[in-house]
Design a protein around this motif. Structure first.
Motif, PDB file in Angstrom:
ATOM      1  N   LYS A 148      34.398 -12.680  40.866  1.00 14.53           N
ATOM      2  CA  LYS A 148      33.156 -12.310  40.172  1.00 14.53           C
ATOM      3  C   LYS A 148      32.326 -11.341  41.017  1.00 14.53           C
ATOM      4  O   LYS A 148      31.746 -10.381  40.496  1.00 14.53           O
ATOM      5  CB  LYS A 148      32.342 -13.567  39.843  1.00 14.53           C
ATOM      6  CG  LYS A 148      32.929 -14.412  38.737  1.00 14.53           C
ATOM      7  CD  LYS A 148      31.943 -15.443  38.227  1.00 14.53           C
ATOM      8  CE  LYS A 148      31.734 -16.556  39.216  1.00 14.53           C
ATOM      9  NZ  LYS A 148      30.894 -17.646  38.652  1.00 14.53           N
ATOM     10  N   LYS A 149      32.293 -11.598  42.322  1.00 23.48           N
ATOM     11  CA  LYS A 149      31.516 -10.727  43.204  1.00 23.48           C
ATOM     12  C   LYS A 149      32.091  -9.309  43.216  1.00 23.48           C
ATOM     13  O   LYS A 149      31.343  -8.329  43.096  1.00 23.48           O
ATOM     14  CB  LYS A 149      31.513 -11.302  44.621  1.00 23.48           C
ATOM     15  CG  LYS A 149      30.690 -10.465  45.603  1.00 23.48           C
ATOM     16  CD  LYS A 149      30.696 -11.083  46.991  1.00 23.48           C
ATOM     17  CE  LYS A 149      29.894 -10.226  47.967  1.00 23.48           C
ATOM     18  NZ  LYS A 149      29.893 -10.804  49.338  1.00 23.48           N
ATOM     19  N   SER A 150      33.431  -9.200  43.348  1.00 19.43           N
ATOM     20  CA  SER A 150      34.043  -7.873  43.387  1.00 19.43           C
ATOM     21  C   SER A 150      33.857  -7.140  42.069  1.00 19.43           C
ATOM     22  O   SER A 150      33.612  -5.924  42.056  1.00 19.43           O
ATOM     23  CB  SER A 150      35.535  -7.984  43.716  1.00 19.43           C
ATOM     24  OG  SER A 150      36.246  -8.640  42.679  1.00 19.43           O
ATOM     25  N   MET A 151      33.939  -7.865  40.946  1.00 22.18           N
ATOM     26  CA  MET A 151      33.756  -7.232  39.638  1.00 22.18           C
ATOM     27  C   MET A 151      32.324  -6.734  39.471  1.00 22.18           C
ATOM     28  O   MET A 151      32.097  -5.636  38.950  1.00 22.18           O
ATOM     29  CB  MET A 151      34.118  -8.214  38.524  1.00 22.18           C
ATOM     30  CG  MET A 151      34.151  -7.598  37.137  1.00 22.18           C
ATOM     31  SD  MET A 151      35.412  -6.304  36.947  1.00 22.18           S
ATOM     32  CE  MET A 151      36.905  -7.296  36.828  1.00 22.18           C
ATOM     33  N   LEU A 152      31.349  -7.526  39.919  1.00 22.99           N
ATOM     34  CA  LEU A 152      29.949  -7.112  39.832  1.00 22.99           C
ATOM     35  C   LEU A 152      29.688  -5.884  40.711  1.00 22.99           C
ATOM     36  O   LEU A 152      28.974  -4.964  40.306  1.00 22.99           O
ATOM     37  CB  LEU A 152      29.028  -8.257  40.252  1.00 22.99           C
ATOM     38  CG  LEU A 152      28.886  -9.407  39.251  1.00 22.99           C
ATOM     39  CD1 LEU A 152      28.138 -10.580  39.886  1.00 22.99           C
ATOM     40  CD2 LEU A 152      28.154  -8.946  37.995  1.00 22.99           C
ATOM     41  N   VAL A 153      30.288  -5.870  41.893  1.00 22.02           N
ATOM     42  CA  VAL A 153      30.113  -4.729  42.800  1.00 22.02           C
ATOM     43  C   VAL A 153      30.733  -3.468  42.194  1.00 22.02           C
ATOM     44  O   VAL A 153      30.122  -2.392  42.196  1.00 22.02           O
ATOM     45  CB  VAL A 153      30.742  -5.027  44.181  1.00 22.02           C
ATOM     46  CG1 VAL A 153      30.792  -3.758  45.033  1.00 22.02           C
ATOM     47  CG2 VAL A 153      29.954  -6.119  44.898  1.00 22.02           C
ATOM     48  N   ILE A 154      31.942  -3.601  41.646  1.00 24.04           N
ATOM     49  CA  ILE A 154      32.630  -2.445  41.060  1.00 24.04           C
ATOM     50  C   ILE A 154      31.852  -1.882  39.882  1.00 24.04           C
ATOM     51  O   ILE A 154      31.665  -0.666  39.762  1.00 24.04           O
ATOM     52  CB  ILE A 154      34.060  -2.822  40.631  1.00 24.04           C
ATOM     53  CG1 ILE A 154      34.931  -3.122  41.851  1.00 24.04           C
ATOM     54  CG2 ILE A 154      34.697  -1.690  39.823  1.00 24.04           C
ATOM     55  CD1 ILE A 154      36.290  -3.693  41.511  1.00 24.04           C
ATOM     56  N   THR A 155      31.386  -2.768  38.983  1.00 20.89           N
ATOM     57  CA  THR A 155      30.640  -2.288  37.812  1.00 20.89           C
ATOM     58  C   THR A 155      29.333  -1.604  38.230  1.00 20.89           C
ATOM     59  O   THR A 155      28.958  -0.576  37.670  1.00 20.89           O
ATOM     60  CB  THR A 155      30.335  -3.441  36.841  1.00 20.89           C
ATOM     61  OG1 THR A 155      29.695  -4.522  37.555  1.00 20.89           O
ATOM     62  CG2 THR A 155      31.602  -3.967  36.204  1.00 20.89           C
ATOM     63  N   THR A 156      28.666  -2.156  39.234  1.00 14.49           N
ATOM     64  CA  THR A 156      27.427  -1.534  39.727  1.00 14.49           C
ATOM     65  C   THR A 156      27.700  -0.149  40.291  1.00 14.49           C
ATOM     66  O   THR A 156      26.966   0.815  40.006  1.00 14.49           O
ATOM     67  CB  THR A 156      26.769  -2.412  40.806  1.00 14.49           C
ATOM     68  OG1 THR A 156      26.503  -3.714  40.269  1.00 14.49           O
ATOM     69  CG2 THR A 156      25.471  -1.792  41.297  1.00 14.49           C
ATOM     70  N   VAL A 157      28.758  -0.043  41.087  1.00 15.78           N
ATOM     71  CA  VAL A 157      29.132   1.250  41.669  1.00 15.78           C
ATOM     72  C   VAL A 157      29.465   2.262  40.576  1.00 15.78           C
ATOM     73  O   VAL A 157      29.071   3.430  40.644  1.00 15.78           O
ATOM     74  CB  VAL A 157      30.330   1.086  42.633  1.00 15.78           C
ATOM     75  CG1 VAL A 157      30.891   2.447  43.044  1.00 15.78           C
ATOM     76  CG2 VAL A 157      29.914   0.300  43.865  1.00 15.78           C
ATOM     77  N   LEU A 158      30.165   1.809  39.527  1.00 18.82           N
ATOM     78  CA  LEU A 158      30.529   2.715  38.435  1.00 18.82           C
ATOM     79  C   LEU A 158      29.292   3.208  37.685  1.00 18.82           C
ATOM     80  O   LEU A 158      29.224   4.381  37.300  1.00 18.82           O
ATOM     81  CB  LEU A 158      31.489   2.008  37.472  1.00 18.82           C
ATOM     82  CG  LEU A 158      32.887   1.714  38.011  1.00 18.82           C
ATOM     83  CD1 LEU A 158      33.722   0.953  36.983  1.00 18.82           C
ATOM     84  CD2 LEU A 158      33.604   3.007  38.400  1.00 18.82           C
ATOM     85  N   TRP A 159      28.310   2.321  37.475  1.00 20.97           N
ATOM     86  CA  TRP A 159      27.066   2.744  36.836  1.00 20.97           C
ATOM     87  C   TRP A 159      26.373   3.823  37.670  1.00 20.97           C
ATOM     88  O   TRP A 159      25.878   4.822  37.140  1.00 20.97           O
ATOM     89  CB  TRP A 159      26.123   1.555  36.641  1.00 20.97           C
ATOM     90  CG  TRP A 159      26.400   0.728  35.433  1.00 20.97           C
ATOM     91  CD1 TRP A 159      27.090  -0.445  35.379  1.00 20.97           C
ATOM     92  CD2 TRP A 159      25.997   0.998  34.076  1.00 20.97           C
ATOM     93  NE1 TRP A 159      27.144  -0.925  34.084  1.00 20.97           N
ATOM     94  CE2 TRP A 159      26.483  -0.063  33.265  1.00 20.97           C
ATOM     95  CE3 TRP A 159      25.283   2.027  33.467  1.00 20.97           C
ATOM     96  CZ2 TRP A 159      26.282  -0.116  31.892  1.00 20.97           C
ATOM     97  CZ3 TRP A 159      25.063   1.969  32.090  1.00 20.97           C
ATOM     98  CH2 TRP A 159      25.560   0.914  31.320  1.00 20.97           C
ATOM     99  N   VAL A 160      26.356   3.620  38.985  1.00 18.66           N
ATOM    100  CA  VAL A 160      25.675   4.568  39.872  1.00 18.66           C
ATOM    101  C   VAL A 160      26.429   5.902  39.903  1.00 18.66           C
ATOM    102  O   VAL A 160      25.816   6.977  39.819  1.00 18.66           O
ATOM    103  CB  VAL A 160      25.561   3.982  41.294  1.00 18.66           C
ATOM    104  CG1 VAL A 160      25.023   5.043  42.267  1.00 18.66           C
ATOM    105  CG2 VAL A 160      24.645   2.760  41.294  1.00 18.66           C
TER     106      VAL A 160
END
Length: 326
Positions: A148-160
């Motif tokens: 869950k942590k890695s998925m949240l980090v990846i999605t945040t990075v993609l938004w940015v």
């Protein structure tokens, strides 16, 4: 100067760059029976908002769906709602209320949000293909790799990443000078269409216009193709046909969504000027409004886990109603 262009008042800025007060968005001018198409778009938009809001509500309400996969599905639903809201209401306002004029600042704002959310839809479909690839190719290590942590980090990075890329393109647009036509022959403030109206050097914007399809379409499509090559190889190693079929079933919904999203857009960019302008506009519009409507139906409602969560929420609601009646 044409009658359309005569309504514009040009404001001069520093360094001899001129920006129009307004652009004229032609919409679907010249395409027959467009009123029926606008009604269809309204219907699609309503289903998109309702369907994706329902998906987000179910995922949020059921803790069993608070998994890496459904974090990505939630992100897809969010980007679908935002993308459709950035595009369709403006289009409806343009057509039904004859508001073909859009200010220079509003045009750039519309451009930013439309492309940002299209980026996110593409990135999220790519992320879901990564999730399926790890689940099938490395099933024993799935919970270790995809957390869950890695998925949240990846999605945040993609938004940015998406926001920064589009913001750079919009900033380049402010350096362009518009001293000729201000008619946008499209149904929204498309980056490439607006950049071609410039009468000064638009090389940076042209480069961005070539870069965005690579980021939005070709690289994600290449990555997804690579993941499914790996998935196919992994499935061929499974001896039991029933197990192979069951594993492949988990990918069918994603494959349908990928086809619906990428095929119309890739077709437009691949054919380029060879495709008639009206056909390009219709194809692009369908490619941007249909996938957000279909995502909740194809990806979520066809999934056993999601259907079980709906039943669970329904039973929980009935229990609360019965308790309150007593």
């Amino acid at each position: 100067m044409s009658p359309v262009n005569s309504v514009f008042f040009i404001n001069a800025t520093i360094d001899n760059i001129v920006h129009p007060d307004y652009f004229y968005v032609s919409g679907f001018a010249g395409i027959p029976h467009t009123k029926y198409y606008y009604v269809f778009l309204c219907f699609v938009y309503a289903l998109t908002v309702l369907g994706n809001t329902f998906v987000m509500f179910v995922i949020y309400s059921d803790h069993c769906l608070h998994s890496p996969k459904y974090i990505a599905v939630f992100n897809l639903a969010l980007s679908d709602i935002c993308g459709s809201t950035a595009l369709v209401p403006q289009l409806i306002d343009t057509i039904f209320f004859k508001s073909h004029l859009i200010s220079f600042q509003a045009c750039l704002t519309n451009m930013f949000f439309v492309f940002w959310f299209i980026h996110m839809q593409s990135f999220t479909l790519t992320l879901l293909s990564y999730d399926r690839c790890v689940a099938i190719c490395f099933p024993l290590r799935y919970n270790e790799i995809v957390t869950k942590k890695s998925m949240l980090v990846i999605t945040t990075v993609l938004w940015v990443i998406g926001a920064v890329a589009i913001l750079i393109a919009v900033i380049f647009m402010t350096t362009l000078s518009f001293c000729k036509s201000t008619v946008i022959n499209n149904y929204f403030c498309d980056h490439g269409t607006v950049a071609r109206l410039a009468c000064n050097d638009n090389t940076p914007s042209t480069v961005m216009d070539w870069t965005h399809p690579i980021m939005i379409l070709w690289l994600p499509a290449l990555f997804i193709t690579g993941t499914y090559i790996c998935i196919t190889r992994a499935l061929l190693k499974i001896a039991a046909a029933s197990e192979r079929f069951k594993a492949m079933q988990t990918c069918t919904s994603h494959l349908i969504l990928v086809s619906v999203f990428y095929f119309p857009l890739c077709l437009c960019f691949a054919l380029g000027s060879a495709m008639p302008p009206n056909a390009t506009i219709i194809n692009m519009s369908l490619g941007t409004v249909l996938p957000p409507m279909l995502n909740p139906i194809i990806y979520s409602l066809k999934t056993d886990e999601f259907r079980e969560s709906i039943k669970k929420l329904y039973r929980r609601k009935n229990i609360r109603i019965n308790v309150s009646n007593k």
